[in-house]
Every structure is written in C-alpha cells, then in structure tokens.
Write a protein that holds these residues in place. Sequence first.
Motif, PDB file in Angstrom:
ATOM      1  N   ASP A  73       0.821  -1.218   0.000  1.00 23.13           N
ATOM      2  CA  ASP A  73       0.000   0.000   0.000  1.00 23.13           C
ATOM      3  C   ASP A  73       0.852   1.264   0.000  1.00 23.13           C
ATOM      4  O   ASP A  73       0.567   2.220  -0.730  1.00 23.13           O
ATOM      5  CB  ASP A  73      -0.946   0.021   1.201  1.00 23.13           C
ATOM      6  N   ILE A  74       1.885   1.296   0.814  1.00 24.70           N
ATOM      7  CA  ILE A  74       2.748   2.482   0.894  1.00 24.70           C
ATOM      8  C   ILE A  74       3.427   2.732  -0.449  1.00 24.70           C
ATOM      9  O   ILE A  74       3.473   3.870  -0.931  1.00 24.70           O
ATOM     10  CB  ILE A  74       3.787   2.326   2.028  1.00 24.70           C
ATOM     11  N   LEU A  75       3.951   1.682  -1.063  1.00 26.42           N
ATOM     12  CA  LEU A  75       4.632   1.862  -2.352  1.00 26.42           C
ATOM     13  C   LEU A  75       3.638   2.222  -3.459  1.00 26.42           C
ATOM     14  O   LEU A  75       3.967   3.008  -4.351  1.00 26.42           O
ATOM     15  CB  LEU A  75       5.449   0.623  -2.706  1.00 26.42           C
ATOM     16  N   ALA A  76       2.429   1.710  -3.396  1.00 20.85           N
ATOM     17  CA  ALA A  76       1.405   2.066  -4.382  1.00 20.85           C
ATOM     18  C   ALA A  76       1.046   3.546  -4.265  1.00 20.85           C
ATOM     19  O   ALA A  76       0.846   4.225  -5.284  1.00 20.85           O
ATOM     20  CB  ALA A  76       0.161   1.198  -4.209  1.00 20.85           C
ATOM     21  N   LYS A  77       0.987   4.058  -3.038  1.00 16.32           N
ATOM     22  CA  LYS A  77       0.689   5.480  -2.837  1.00 16.32           C
ATOM     23  C   LYS A  77       1.797   6.372  -3.408  1.00 16.32           C
ATOM     24  O   LYS A  77       1.546   7.510  -3.765  1.00 16.32           O
ATOM     25  CB  LYS A  77       0.470   5.775  -1.355  1.00 16.32           C
ATOM     26  N   ARG A  78       3.012   5.848  -3.501  1.00 18.48           N
ATOM     27  CA  ARG A  78       4.139   6.578  -4.097  1.00 18.48           C
ATOM     28  C   ARG A  78       4.127   6.443  -5.629  1.00 18.48           C
ATOM     29  O   ARG A  78       5.016   6.930  -6.290  1.00 18.48           O
ATOM     30  CB  ARG A  78       5.472   6.049  -3.575  1.00 18.48           C
ATOM     31  N   ARG A  79       3.135   5.746  -6.133  1.00 21.34           N
ATOM     32  CA  ARG A  79       3.009   5.448  -7.566  1.00 21.34           C
ATOM     33  C   ARG A  79       4.205   4.632  -8.075  1.00 21.34           C
ATOM     34  O   ARG A  79       4.682   4.822  -9.183  1.00 21.34           O
ATOM     35  CB  ARG A  79       2.837   6.736  -8.376  1.00 21.34           C
ATOM     36  N   THR A  80       4.679   3.747  -7.202  1.00 20.32           N
ATOM     37  CA  THR A  80       5.727   2.789  -7.563  1.00 20.32           C
ATOM     38  C   THR A  80       5.231   1.403  -7.182  1.00 20.32           C
ATOM     39  O   THR A  80       5.674   0.830  -6.187  1.00 20.32           O
ATOM     40  CB  THR A  80       7.059   3.112  -6.849  1.00 20.32           C
ATOM     41  N   PRO A  81       4.283   0.882  -7.965  1.00 19.73           N
ATOM     42  CA  PRO A  81       3.655  -0.389  -7.573  1.00 19.73           C
ATOM     43  C   PRO A  81       4.633  -1.563  -7.566  1.00 19.73           C
ATOM     44  O   PRO A  81       5.582  -1.611  -8.347  1.00 19.73           O
ATOM     45  CB  PRO A  81       2.574  -0.590  -8.630  1.00 19.73           C
ATOM     46  N   VAL A  82       4.345  -2.467  -6.667  1.00 24.29           N
ATOM     47  CA  VAL A  82       5.111  -3.713  -6.534  1.00 24.29           C
ATOM     48  C   VAL A  82       4.587  -4.708  -7.556  1.00 24.29           C
ATOM     49  O   VAL A  82       3.381  -4.859  -7.721  1.00 24.29           O
ATOM     50  CB  VAL A  82       4.954  -4.263  -5.094  1.00 24.29           C
ATOM     51  N   GLN A  83       5.492  -5.391  -8.242  1.00 31.12           N
ATOM     52  CA  GLN A  83       5.092  -6.453  -9.168  1.00 31.12           C
ATOM     53  C   GLN A  83       5.061  -7.804  -8.466  1.00 31.12           C
ATOM     54  O   GLN A  83       4.260  -8.665  -8.814  1.00 31.12           O
ATOM     55  CB  GLN A  83       6.045  -6.489 -10.364  1.00 31.12           C
ATOM     56  N   ALA A  84       5.937  -7.976  -7.490  1.00 31.10           N
ATOM     57  CA  ALA A  84       5.975  -9.217  -6.712  1.00 31.10           C
ATOM     58  C   ALA A  84       6.564  -8.915  -5.341  1.00 31.10           C
ATOM     59  O   ALA A  84       7.448  -8.057  -5.218  1.00 31.10           O
ATOM     60  CB  ALA A  84       6.808 -10.280  -7.419  1.00 31.10           C
ATOM     61  N   LEU A  85       6.066  -9.617  -4.336  1.00 28.45           N
ATOM     62  CA  LEU A  85       6.592  -9.466  -2.980  1.00 28.45           C
ATOM     63  C   LEU A  85       6.473 -10.805  -2.273  1.00 28.45           C
ATOM     64  O   LEU A  85       5.432 -11.469  -2.354  1.00 28.45           O
ATOM     65  CB  LEU A  85       5.814  -8.408  -2.201  1.00 28.45           C
ATOM     66  N   SER A  86       7.533 -11.216  -1.625  1.00 33.00           N
ATOM     67  CA  SER A  86       7.482 -12.383  -0.743  1.00 33.00           C
ATOM     68  C   SER A  86       8.292 -12.048   0.507  1.00 33.00           C
ATOM     69  O   SER A  86       9.160 -11.175   0.478  1.00 33.00           O
ATOM     70  CB  SER A  86       8.019 -13.643  -1.430  1.00 33.00           C
ATOM     71  N   VAL A  87       7.969 -12.720   1.581  1.00 32.69           N
ATOM     72  CA  VAL A  87       8.659 -12.487   2.846  1.00 32.69           C
ATOM     73  C   VAL A  87       9.040 -13.840   3.437  1.00 32.69           C
ATOM     74  O   VAL A  87       8.176 -14.694   3.654  1.00 32.69           O
ATOM     75  CB  VAL A  87       7.766 -11.719   3.855  1.00 32.69           C
ATOM     76  N   ASP A  88      10.337 -14.031   3.649  1.00 38.19           N
ATOM     77  CA  ASP A  88      10.817 -15.209   4.374  1.00 38.19           C
ATOM     78  C   ASP A  88      10.919 -14.808   5.834  1.00 38.19           C
ATOM     79  O   ASP A  88      11.525 -13.775   6.162  1.00 38.19           O
ATOM     80  CB  ASP A  88      12.194 -15.647   3.854  1.00 38.19           C
ATOM     81  N   VAL A  89      10.327 -15.602   6.709  1.00 38.01           N
ATOM     82  CA  VAL A  89      10.280 -15.251   8.129  1.00 38.01           C
ATOM     83  C   VAL A  89      10.979 -16.333   8.941  1.00 38.01           C
ATOM     84  O   VAL A  89      10.744 -17.524   8.740  1.00 38.01           O
ATOM     85  CB  VAL A  89       8.821 -15.121   8.627  1.00 38.01           C
ATOM     86  N   GLU A  90      11.836 -15.898   9.854  1.00 37.32           N
ATOM     87  CA  GLU A  90      12.472 -16.830  10.779  1.00 37.32           C
ATOM     88  C   GLU A  90      12.182 -16.362  12.190  1.00 37.32           C
ATOM     89  O   GLU A  90      12.478 -15.224  12.547  1.00 37.32           O
ATOM     90  CB  GLU A  90      13.984 -16.886  10.561  1.00 37.32           C
ATOM     91  N   GLY A  91      11.577 -17.242  12.967  1.00 41.22           N
ATOM     92  CA  GLY A  91      11.276 -16.941  14.364  1.00 41.22           C
ATOM     93  C   GLY A  91      12.113 -17.820  15.266  1.00 41.22           C
ATOM     94  O   GLY A  91      11.964 -19.038  15.238  1.00 41.22           O
ATOM     95  N   GLU A  92      13.002 -17.203  16.040  1.00 40.80           N
ATOM     96  CA  GLU A  92      13.780 -17.970  17.015  1.00 40.80           C
ATOM     97  C   GLU A  92      12.857 -18.335  18.165  1.00 40.80           C
ATOM     98  O   GLU A  92      11.978 -17.560  18.542  1.00 40.80           O
ATOM     99  CB  GLU A  92      14.984 -17.157  17.507  1.00 40.80           C
ATOM    100  N   ARG A  93      13.064 -19.535  18.721  1.00 38.03           N
ATOM    101  CA  ARG A  93      12.171 -20.053  19.753  1.00 38.03           C
ATOM    102  C   ARG A  93      12.932 -20.335  21.040  1.00 38.03           C
ATOM    103  O   ARG A  93      14.084 -20.764  21.022  1.00 38.03           O
ATOM    104  CB  ARG A  93      11.519 -21.368  19.284  1.00 38.03           C
ATOM    105  N   PHE A  94      12.267 -20.126  22.158  1.00 33.96           N
ATOM    106  CA  PHE A  94      12.781 -20.465  23.470  1.00 33.96           C
ATOM    107  C   PHE A  94      12.895 -21.985  23.565  1.00 33.96           C
ATOM    108  O   PHE A  94      12.004 -22.707  23.107  1.00 33.96           O
ATOM    109  CB  PHE A  94      11.828 -19.917  24.535  1.00 33.96           C
ATOM    110  N   ALA A  95      13.982 -22.472  24.141  1.00 33.63           N
ATOM    111  CA  ALA A  95      14.224 -23.924  24.201  1.00 33.63           C
ATOM    112  C   ALA A  95      13.319 -24.638  25.200  1.00 33.63           C
ATOM    113  O   ALA A  95      13.107 -25.840  25.082  1.00 33.63           O
ATOM    114  CB  ALA A  95      15.687 -24.195  24.551  1.00 33.63           C
TER     115      ALA A  95
END
Length: 153
Positions: A73-95
């Motif tokens: 949404d933020i990039l679209a408001k700048r009139r620089t639309p995203v063609q593709a977006l992915s997010v790799d997420v890593e969550g460290e966990r308590f042992a």
Amino acid sequence: MSSESLKDTTAMPVAGKPPAKVQVTWDGDHRFDGRRASGGPSIRMDAGGVTGPSPVDTLLSALAGCTGVDVVDILAKRRTPVQALSVDVEGERFAGVPGRVTKIHLAYHIVGADVERQHAERAIELAVTKYCSVRDSLDPNMPVTWSLKLNES
C-alpha cells in the motif's frame, strides 16, 4: 471475578475498528480450523505441520502478511507499484516450555521496476514499526529485524 469484569487499563479508546472475532474448531489430533465467527474461508493449523502450518507458523505468517499489505500500500501510494513481494520469516524459539518466539527476522523480496531502495526500506520500516497491528500485538520488547532484496532473482 470474570475476566470481562476486570478493567483493562491498556485498552485504547472505544472508537475504532470492531473487535476481531474468530472461531477455531478441533478436527482431531493436533489439527484446528479457524475462521471468522461470521463465516467465510478457513485456515488449517496443524501442530505437526502435516495438513497445515503450525499455530506458531501461522503467527509468523500473520506478521509477514500484515506488514506485506502495508508495504504494498505504501509503495502504491508513491506510484511505484510492486510487481511481486514475498517475505521469508524466521522466528527464534525459546528452548523450554512454552517454546515462545523470542526474536523474528523478516526478509523481504520485492520486485518492481520503479521501486527505489530507499522508498522500499522506508515502507518496510513504517510497516514494521508503525502500521502493522499484528506487530503491535506482540511483545514490544521482542526484537523484530528485517532485510530487503530488491529486484534480485
């Protein structure tokens, strides 16, 4: 005393979005299906990761999805639309128990011919620190870091 009768001193003003209401139904073993209480599509959660993501995977996905919406949404408001977006997420966990998430890293991959690095970085920063309601619902002391790959294969 019921939890409803306790005064919540951290609550925000009454005006705003209505409460989020979901229903989660057990489907045997460690499988649960969740959907809005008013109906609609469901999501499968499976602690074993066999028929769907685990509840923790779902939490991490919710964070990535929430910030991703804001970035697009933020990039679209700048009139620089995203063609593709992915997010790799890593969550460290308590042992120990519970195996809570203690640190999260979001690696954004954005493709957009007119998207400039500084604008993409600013959009991510705003999404993570200001606009994402999922992030604001997590422990504010939990580190959430991010990185960006822009227009890379």
